[in-house]
Design a protein around this motif. Structure first.
Motif, short mmCIF file in Angstrom:
data_model
loop_
_atom_site.label_atom_id
_atom_site.label_comp_id
_atom_site.label_asym_id
_atom_site.label_seq_id
_atom_site.Cartn_x
_atom_site.Cartn_y
_atom_site.Cartn_z
N GLY A 20 0.78 -1.22 0.00
CA GLY A 20 0.00 0.00 0.00
C GLY A 20 0.82 1.28 0.00
O GLY A 20 0.32 2.34 -0.37
N TRP A 21 2.07 1.19 0.40
CA TRP A 21 2.94 2.38 0.40
C TRP A 21 3.40 2.76 -1.00
O TRP A 21 3.89 3.86 -1.23
CB TRP A 21 4.17 2.10 1.28
CG TRP A 21 5.03 1.02 0.72
CD1 TRP A 21 6.05 1.15 -0.19
CD2 TRP A 21 4.95 -0.38 0.99
NE1 TRP A 21 6.59 -0.08 -0.50
CE2 TRP A 21 5.93 -1.03 0.22
CE3 TRP A 21 4.13 -1.16 1.83
CZ2 TRP A 21 6.12 -2.42 0.25
CZ3 TRP A 21 4.33 -2.52 1.87
CH2 TRP A 21 5.31 -3.14 1.09
N ASP A 22 3.28 1.82 -1.95
CA ASP A 22 3.81 2.01 -3.30
C ASP A 22 2.78 2.75 -4.15
O ASP A 22 1.70 2.23 -4.42
CB ASP A 22 4.12 0.63 -3.90
CG ASP A 22 4.85 0.71 -5.23
OD1 ASP A 22 4.70 1.71 -5.94
OD2 ASP A 22 5.57 -0.24 -5.55
N VAL A 23 3.13 3.96 -4.60
CA VAL A 23 2.18 4.74 -5.40
C VAL A 23 2.40 4.55 -6.91
O VAL A 23 1.81 5.24 -7.72
CB VAL A 23 2.23 6.24 -5.03
CG1 VAL A 23 1.84 6.43 -3.57
CG2 VAL A 23 3.60 6.85 -5.31
N ALA A 24 3.27 3.61 -7.27
CA ALA A 24 3.49 3.19 -8.67
C ALA A 24 4.07 4.29 -9.55
O ALA A 24 3.93 4.26 -10.77
CB ALA A 24 2.20 2.63 -9.28
N LYS A 25 4.72 5.24 -8.93
CA LYS A 25 5.46 6.27 -9.67
C LYS A 25 6.32 7.04 -8.68
O LYS A 25 6.13 6.90 -7.46
CB LYS A 25 4.50 7.23 -10.38
CG LYS A 25 3.61 8.02 -9.44
CD LYS A 25 2.68 8.94 -10.22
CE LYS A 25 1.78 9.74 -9.27
NZ LYS A 25 0.88 10.65 -10.01
N ILE A 26 7.23 7.82 -9.19
CA ILE A 26 8.02 8.67 -8.30
C ILE A 26 7.10 9.72 -7.67
O ILE A 26 6.16 10.19 -8.30
CB ILE A 26 9.17 9.34 -9.08
CG1 ILE A 26 10.12 10.06 -8.10
CG2 ILE A 26 8.65 10.28 -10.15
CD1 ILE A 26 11.39 10.58 -8.75
N THR A 27 7.36 10.06 -6.41
CA THR A 27 6.55 11.08 -5.77
C THR A 27 7.09 12.46 -6.11
O THR A 27 8.28 12.64 -6.38
CB THR A 27 6.51 10.88 -4.24
OG1 THR A 27 7.84 10.90 -3.74
CG2 THR A 27 5.85 9.56 -3.89
N LYS A 28 6.20 13.44 -6.10
CA LYS A 28 6.54 14.78 -6.55
C LYS A 28 7.69 15.44 -5.77
O LYS A 28 8.56 16.08 -6.38
CB LYS A 28 5.28 15.65 -6.49
CG LYS A 28 5.43 17.04 -7.05
CD LYS A 28 5.66 17.04 -8.56
CE LYS A 28 5.59 18.46 -9.11
NZ LYS A 28 6.19 18.55 -10.45
N PRO A 29 7.74 15.32 -4.44
CA PRO A 29 8.86 15.96 -3.74
C PRO A 29 10.23 15.47 -4.21
O PRO A 29 11.15 16.27 -4.41
CB PRO A 29 8.61 15.60 -2.27
CG PRO A 29 7.13 15.40 -2.19
CD PRO A 29 6.76 14.75 -3.49
N LEU A 30 10.35 14.17 -4.44
CA LEU A 30 11.64 13.65 -4.90
C LEU A 30 11.88 14.00 -6.37
O LEU A 30 13.01 14.32 -6.76
CB LEU A 30 11.72 12.14 -4.68
CG LEU A 30 12.01 11.73 -3.24
CD1 LEU A 30 11.88 10.23 -3.06
CD2 LEU A 30 13.39 12.20 -2.80
N GLN A 31 10.85 13.96 -7.18
CA GLN A 31 11.02 14.34 -8.58
C GLN A 31 11.54 15.78 -8.68
O GLN A 31 12.47 16.06 -9.44
CB GLN A 31 9.69 14.22 -9.32
CG GLN A 31 9.79 14.63 -10.79
CD GLN A 31 8.47 14.48 -11.53
OE1 GLN A 31 7.66 13.65 -11.17
NE2 GLN A 31 8.28 15.28 -12.55
#
Length: 198
Positions: A20-31
């Protein structure tokens, strides 16, 4: 480490897609952080990488010295299939606390919260050991408590500061302004730097 959080535990969670922690893409803060990095030669380690969306993003952006590590083999296999050009020798099936090497940047994305909280001090110390002088630990920590038993395990910025302060200078340590909607106001974006004289 508690037995239920060993490699077999995590391997099974990936097998049954209990992620459930996996949002299947990079998260915006890290991007956004990666997008402003000028040096594509940085030596980067992503411990507890899971499906390693951050590594895929970095690799596609021209970074080549990326190493991803996970206790479980399944997510590394998923990543290798998804990004076949990624060097296989940079996929590390290993216990974070046994890793060696020196890196310029460590990326934290839902690994810290997966650890038994008793290991948090050891995590901070190991991050410092793996970083070159002047290197940075960058990522997101949950700044909230969870009602259900972990992992993930929550906590507070005050608690986390006590683990990192002996090893790092705090460059940025604030609530993320661009978290995904379910995590708005509940994530701490950190940029911690190992002193140049250590």
């Amino acid at each position: 480490m508690l037995q239920q959080f060993n490699a077999s535990y995590w391997q099974n969670r990936y097998k049954v897609s209990q992620t459930g922690w996996d949002v299947a893409k990079i998260t915006k803060p890290l991007q956004d952080y990666f997008d402003q990095l000028p040096d594509r030669q940085l030596q980067i380690l992503i411990p507890g990488c899971g499906n390693a969306w951050e590594a895929e993003y970095l690799f596609n952006a021209g970074f080549r010295n990326i190493f991803v590590a996970d206790f479980a083999e399944a997510p590394l296999q998923h990543f290798a299939a998804r990004v076949p050009a990624f060097p296989k020798e940079q996929l590390l099936h290993a216990n974070f606390f046994e890793l060696q090497g020196q890196y310029d940047l460590l990326v934290e994305q839902t690994f810290f919260c997966s650890l038994d909280p008793n290991l948090r001090g050891a995590y901070a110390q190991k991050c410092a050991e793996l970083l070159r002088p002047g290197g940075k630990l960058v990522g997101l920590l949950f700044d909230t408590e969870f009602l259900q038993p972990g992992p993930p395990f929550g906590g507070s910025r005050e608690e986390y500061r006590s683990y990192f302060a002996p090893y790092f200078e705090f460059v940025h340590y604030e609530t993320a302004y661009n978290s995904i909607t379910p995590r708005q106001g509940k994530e701490l974006f950190i940029c911690l730097q190992k002193p140049a004289d250590r």
